[in-house]
Design an enzyme around this catalytic site. Structure first.
Site, PDB file in Angstrom:
ATOM      1  N   HIS A   1       6.615 -25.583   8.282  1.00  0.00           N
ATOM      2  CA  HIS A   1       5.487 -26.261   8.937  1.00  0.00           C
ATOM      3  C   HIS A   1       4.124 -25.923   8.327  1.00  0.00           C
ATOM      4  O   HIS A   1       3.227 -26.759   8.351  1.00  0.00           O
ATOM      5  CB  HIS A   1       5.449 -25.898  10.426  1.00  0.00           C
ATOM      6  CG  HIS A   1       6.575 -26.506  11.204  1.00  0.00           C
ATOM      7  ND1 HIS A   1       6.640 -26.473  12.584  1.00  0.00           N
ATOM      8  CD2 HIS A   1       7.698 -27.165  10.802  1.00  0.00           C
ATOM      9  CE1 HIS A   1       7.749 -27.083  12.995  1.00  0.00           C
ATOM     10  NE2 HIS A   1       8.415 -27.501  11.927  1.00  0.00           N
ATOM     11  N   ASN A   2       3.974 -24.698   7.863  1.00  0.00           N
ATOM     12  CA  ASN A   2       2.645 -24.263   7.405  1.00  0.00           C
ATOM     13  C   ASN A   2       2.548 -24.101   5.883  1.00  0.00           C
ATOM     14  O   ASN A   2       1.504 -23.721   5.375  1.00  0.00           O
ATOM     15  CB  ASN A   2       2.259 -22.934   8.079  1.00  0.00           C
ATOM     16  CG  ASN A   2       2.554 -22.928   9.570  1.00  0.00           C
ATOM     17  OD1 ASN A   2       3.456 -22.230  10.035  1.00  0.00           O
ATOM     18  ND2 ASN A   2       1.829 -23.727  10.322  1.00  0.00           N
TER      19      ASN A   2
ATOM     20  N   ASP B   1       0.851  -1.189   0.000  1.00  0.00           N
ATOM     21  CA  ASP B   1       0.000   0.000   0.000  1.00  0.00           C
ATOM     22  C   ASP B   1       0.892   1.246   0.000  1.00  0.00           C
ATOM     23  O   ASP B   1       2.120   1.157  -0.181  1.00  0.00           O
ATOM     24  CB  ASP B   1      -1.031  -0.029   1.139  1.00  0.00           C
ATOM     25  CG  ASP B   1      -0.426   0.229   2.517  1.00  0.00           C
ATOM     26  OD1 ASP B   1       0.810   0.400   2.617  1.00  0.00           O
ATOM     27  OD2 ASP B   1      -1.196   0.264   3.500  1.00  0.00           O
TER      28      ASP B   1
ATOM     29  N   CYS C   1       2.439  -3.741   4.003  1.00  0.00           N
ATOM     30  CA  CYS C   1       1.673  -2.521   4.287  1.00  0.00           C
ATOM     31  C   CYS C   1       2.280  -1.925   5.551  1.00  0.00           C
ATOM     32  O   CYS C   1       3.453  -2.172   5.850  1.00  0.00           O
ATOM     33  CB  CYS C   1       0.168  -2.788   4.378  1.00  0.00           C
ATOM     34  SG  CYS C   1      -0.386  -3.829   5.734  1.00  0.00           S
ATOM     35  N   GLY C   2       1.538  -1.129   6.288  1.00  0.00           N
ATOM     36  CA  GLY C   2       2.111  -0.507   7.475  1.00  0.00           C
ATOM     37  C   GLY C   2       2.537  -1.541   8.507  1.00  0.00           C
ATOM     38  O   GLY C   2       3.657  -1.519   9.019  1.00  0.00           O
ATOM     39  N   THR C   3       1.622  -2.443   8.810  1.00  0.00           N
ATOM     40  CA  THR C   3       1.913  -3.517   9.771  1.00  0.00           C
ATOM     41  C   THR C   3       2.047  -4.886   9.119  1.00  0.00           C
ATOM     42  O   THR C   3       2.500  -5.831   9.775  1.00  0.00           O
ATOM     43  CB  THR C   3       0.772  -3.626  10.804  1.00  0.00           C
ATOM     44  OG1 THR C   3      -0.446  -3.900  10.085  1.00  0.00           O
ATOM     45  CG2 THR C   3       0.626  -2.348  11.613  1.00  0.00           C
TER      46      THR C   3
ATOM     47  N   HIS D   1       2.687 -32.246   9.221  1.00  0.00           N
ATOM     48  CA  HIS D   1       2.179 -30.893   8.973  1.00  0.00           C
ATOM     49  C   HIS D   1       1.085 -30.884   7.906  1.00  0.00           C
ATOM     50  O   HIS D   1       0.211 -30.020   7.911  1.00  0.00           O
ATOM     51  CB  HIS D   1       3.322 -29.965   8.559  1.00  0.00           C
ATOM     52  CG  HIS D   1       4.417 -29.919   9.573  1.00  0.00           C
ATOM     53  ND1 HIS D   1       4.223 -29.426  10.843  1.00  0.00           N
ATOM     54  CD2 HIS D   1       5.700 -30.345   9.517  1.00  0.00           C
ATOM     55  CE1 HIS D   1       5.347 -29.541  11.524  1.00  0.00           C
ATOM     56  NE2 HIS D   1       6.259 -30.095  10.751  1.00  0.00           N
TER      57      HIS D   1
END
Ligand code: RB5
Length: 155
Positions: free
Chosen positions: A98-99, A8, A65-67, A133
């Site tokens: 793992h994910n 953004d 983005c910002g966070t 997993h």
């Protein structure tokens, strides 16, 4: 390897630096924007990158983005996306191992550029471990695929 990157208005500079970093590694980078400092709604770029990943147009996505929160939330609404927002390289690596994350996200207002580079590096170098997993990822996918059902239909 092809990577889509999106951001953004608060993350243009970091996006440009990460894009250059990835290109230096010989990766192909597709920038979906924004490149305009005007206020920009992050779901637009989160969705674009997510669809490029699930369609197979790219191998992976980077969102800033910002966070990193809003843009990853938007991406995670697309079926098949596992986007992880993180501020440290350890989480980034484990999120792949793992994910099996297919998008990494972080915040331009939260971390510095060197940490961002380390996150991207660890994430790209990590490999999904499968095995136990996969059972859990299959469970996540099942949640995703049954959300349109009523409680009675789910039983
Ligand atoms: C923009 O002000 C900010 O809300 C956005 O960059 C992001 O941090 C949202 O999660």
């Amino acid at each position: 390897m092809r990577i889509a990157i999106g951001n953004d208005h608060v993350a243009i500079e970091m996006k440009n630096e990460i894009t250059a970093f990835l290109k230096e590694k010989g990766l192909e980078v597709i920038d979906v924007g924004t490149n305009n400092p005007e206020r920009f709604n992050y779901p637009i770029s989160g969705y674009k990158v997510a669809k490029m990943v699930t369609s197979g147009e790219v191998d992976a996505g980077v969102l800033i983005c910002g966070t990193g929160v809003g843009i990853s939330l938007a991406a995670n609404k697309v079926h098949g996306i596992r986007a992880c927002v993180c501020s440290d390289p350890y989480t980034a690596r484990l999120s792949k191992q793992h994910n099996n994350t297919n998008i990494i996200a972080f915040g331009a207002r939260v971390i510095g550029i060197e940490t961002a580079k380390m996150i991207v590096e660890e994430w790209l170098n990590a490999e999904y471990e499968g095995g136990r997993h996969q059972t859990r990822i299959d469970m996540i996918t099942e949640i995703e695929q049954t959300q349109h059902l009523t409680a009675a239909e789910e039983e």
